[in-house]
Design a protein around this motif. Structure first.
Motif, PDB file in Angstrom:
ATOM      1  N   LYS A  72      -2.004  31.141 -73.681  1.00  0.00           N
ATOM      2  CA  LYS A  72      -0.845  31.892 -74.204  1.00  0.00           C
ATOM      3  C   LYS A  72       0.417  31.579 -73.405  1.00  0.00           C
ATOM      4  N   TRP A  73       0.251  31.473 -72.092  1.00  0.00           N
ATOM      5  CA  TRP A  73       1.391  31.195 -71.203  1.00  0.00           C
ATOM      6  C   TRP A  73       1.576  29.700 -70.966  1.00  0.00           C
ATOM      7  N   ASP A  74       0.738  28.879 -71.587  1.00  0.00           N
ATOM      8  CA  ASP A  74       0.769  27.429 -71.394  1.00  0.00           C
ATOM      9  C   ASP A  74       0.773  27.062 -69.910  1.00  0.00           C
ATOM     10  N   HIS A  75      -0.104  27.728 -69.182  1.00  0.00           N
ATOM     11  CA  HIS A  75      -0.210  27.457 -67.745  1.00  0.00           C
ATOM     12  C   HIS A  75      -1.684  27.567 -67.364  1.00  0.00           C
ATOM     13  N   HIS A  76      -2.273  26.452 -67.054  1.00  0.00           N
ATOM     14  CA  HIS A  76      -3.739  26.377 -66.951  1.00  0.00           C
ATOM     15  C   HIS A  76      -4.236  26.212 -65.525  1.00  0.00           C
ATOM     16  N   PRO A  77      -5.353  26.848 -65.219  1.00  0.00           N
ATOM     17  CA  PRO A  77      -5.901  26.748 -63.868  1.00  0.00           C
ATOM     18  C   PRO A  77      -6.713  25.476 -63.663  1.00  0.00           C
ATOM     19  N   GLU A  78      -6.934  25.104 -62.425  1.00  0.00           N
ATOM     20  CA  GLU A  78      -8.017  24.201 -62.054  1.00  0.00           C
ATOM     21  C   GLU A  78      -9.129  25.137 -61.606  1.00  0.00           C
ATOM     22  N   TRP A  79     -10.293  25.021 -62.209  1.00  0.00           N
ATOM     23  CA  TRP A  79     -11.362  25.943 -61.808  1.00  0.00           C
ATOM     24  C   TRP A  79     -12.739  25.331 -61.990  1.00  0.00           C
ATOM     25  N   ASP A  80     -13.657  25.823 -61.159  1.00  0.00           N
ATOM     26  CA  ASP A  80     -15.040  25.414 -61.323  1.00  0.00           C
ATOM     27  C   ASP A  80     -15.931  26.643 -61.305  1.00  0.00           C
TER      28      ASP A  80
ATOM     29  N   LEU B 270       4.949  31.282 -62.400  1.00  0.00           N
ATOM     30  CA  LEU B 270       3.838  31.256 -63.362  1.00  0.00           C
ATOM     31  C   LEU B 270       2.489  31.356 -62.646  1.00  0.00           C
ATOM     32  N   ASP B 271       2.385  30.731 -61.475  1.00  0.00           N
ATOM     33  CA  ASP B 271       1.127  30.790 -60.726  1.00  0.00           C
ATOM     34  C   ASP B 271       0.861  32.212 -60.257  1.00  0.00           C
ATOM     35  N   ALA B 272       1.908  32.860 -59.777  1.00  0.00           N
ATOM     36  CA  ALA B 272       1.755  34.244 -59.319  1.00  0.00           C
ATOM     37  C   ALA B 272       1.370  35.148 -60.495  1.00  0.00           C
ATOM     38  N   LYS B 273       2.015  34.899 -61.643  1.00  0.00           N
ATOM     39  CA  LYS B 273       1.738  35.704 -62.838  1.00  0.00           C
ATOM     40  C   LYS B 273       0.284  35.545 -63.274  1.00  0.00           C
ATOM     41  N   LEU B 274      -0.211  34.314 -63.297  1.00  0.00           N
ATOM     42  CA  LEU B 274      -1.598  34.075 -63.712  1.00  0.00           C
ATOM     43  C   LEU B 274      -2.579  34.613 -62.666  1.00  0.00           C
ATOM     44  N   ALA B 275      -2.228  34.474 -61.394  1.00  0.00           N
ATOM     45  CA  ALA B 275      -3.083  35.000 -60.318  1.00  0.00           C
ATOM     46  C   ALA B 275      -3.215  36.520 -60.462  1.00  0.00           C
ATOM     47  N   ARG B 276      -2.090  37.195 -60.694  1.00  0.00           N
ATOM     48  CA  ARG B 276      -2.133  38.657 -60.853  1.00  0.00           C
ATOM     49  C   ARG B 276      -2.981  39.028 -62.074  1.00  0.00           C
ATOM     50  N   LYS B 277      -2.819  38.278 -63.146  1.00  0.00           N
ATOM     51  CA  LYS B 277      -3.606  38.554 -64.357  1.00  0.00           C
ATOM     52  C   LYS B 277      -5.101  38.371 -64.077  1.00  0.00           C
ATOM     53  N   MET B 278      -5.450  37.304 -63.372  1.00  0.00           N
ATOM     54  CA  MET B 278      -6.866  37.053 -63.044  1.00  0.00           C
ATOM     55  C   MET B 278      -7.436  38.192 -62.198  1.00  0.00           C
ATOM     56  N   ASP B 279      -6.662  38.643 -61.226  1.00  0.00           N
ATOM     57  CA  ASP B 279      -7.097  39.796 -60.422  1.00  0.00           C
ATOM     58  C   ASP B 279      -7.280  41.031 -61.313  1.00  0.00           C
ATOM     59  N   GLY B 280      -6.338  41.217 -62.212  1.00  0.00           N
ATOM     60  CA  GLY B 280      -6.383  42.389 -63.087  1.00  0.00           C
ATOM     61  C   GLY B 280      -7.591  42.385 -64.009  1.00  0.00           C
TER      62      GLY B 280
END
Lengths: 102, 102
Positions: free
Chosen positions: A56-64, A85-95
């Motif tokens: 949705k935010w067109d900002h994708h993680p690197e994850w395993d 954007l990284d901070a926003k996605l990090a906060r969302k992931m925590d949430g």
């Protein structure tokens, strides 16, 4: 337009994330965190929610993922470093992780 | 009970997978493959289908994702090496990827 975090805003934006377990990644202007869940269904369920926000935010993680563990690294390739954007996605992931424990 | 692939069955089971791009992993009795998709939605959609089969069969991959790329490693921890479950999941992963291109 996404901009690289300035030195001034960096501490303000990142400090709350460091408090929840995010860390700076060695050798890169990136942050990473390991999320642990009860099992694979919870781990992949969390990834699925995060994936939808990422798209949705067109900002994708690197994850395993290995079973109930997910390692995430966030950075913004367009600015060659951390952006809001990284901070926003990090906060969302925590949430999302928090909401699953409630 | 899952059993480690015997020397006799190993080539028969693994050869068709090597033909579709799976490779032996250096230093481990494991196989790995890199899947490339059109974009993040397709990559994560593929992961989601694979995740449901993995959970159904109680056999989970080690995998990482960066945007449209997914790296998968399969091995069976219970037998400390490759079992028929790895071959089964590898074939399913190939099948899902193929079905998305049809």
């Amino acid at each position: 337009m996404t901009e690289k975090l300035s030195e001034e805003t960096r501490q303000t934006v990142l400090k709350p994330l460091f408090d929840t377990g995010w860390q700076m990644t060695e050798g890169r202007d990136a942050i990473h965190k390991t999320f642990e869940f009860a099992n694979f269904v919870e781990a992949f369920g969390w990834m699925t929610q995060a994936a939808i926000w990422a798209e949705k935010w067109d900002h994708h993680p690197e994850w395993d993922n290995v079973y109930k563990t997910v390692n995430v690294t966030l950075t913004t390739h367009d600015v060659d470093g951390l952006s809001t954007l990284d901070a926003k996605l990090a906060r969302k992931m925590d949430g999302i992780a928090k909401s699953m424990k409630d």
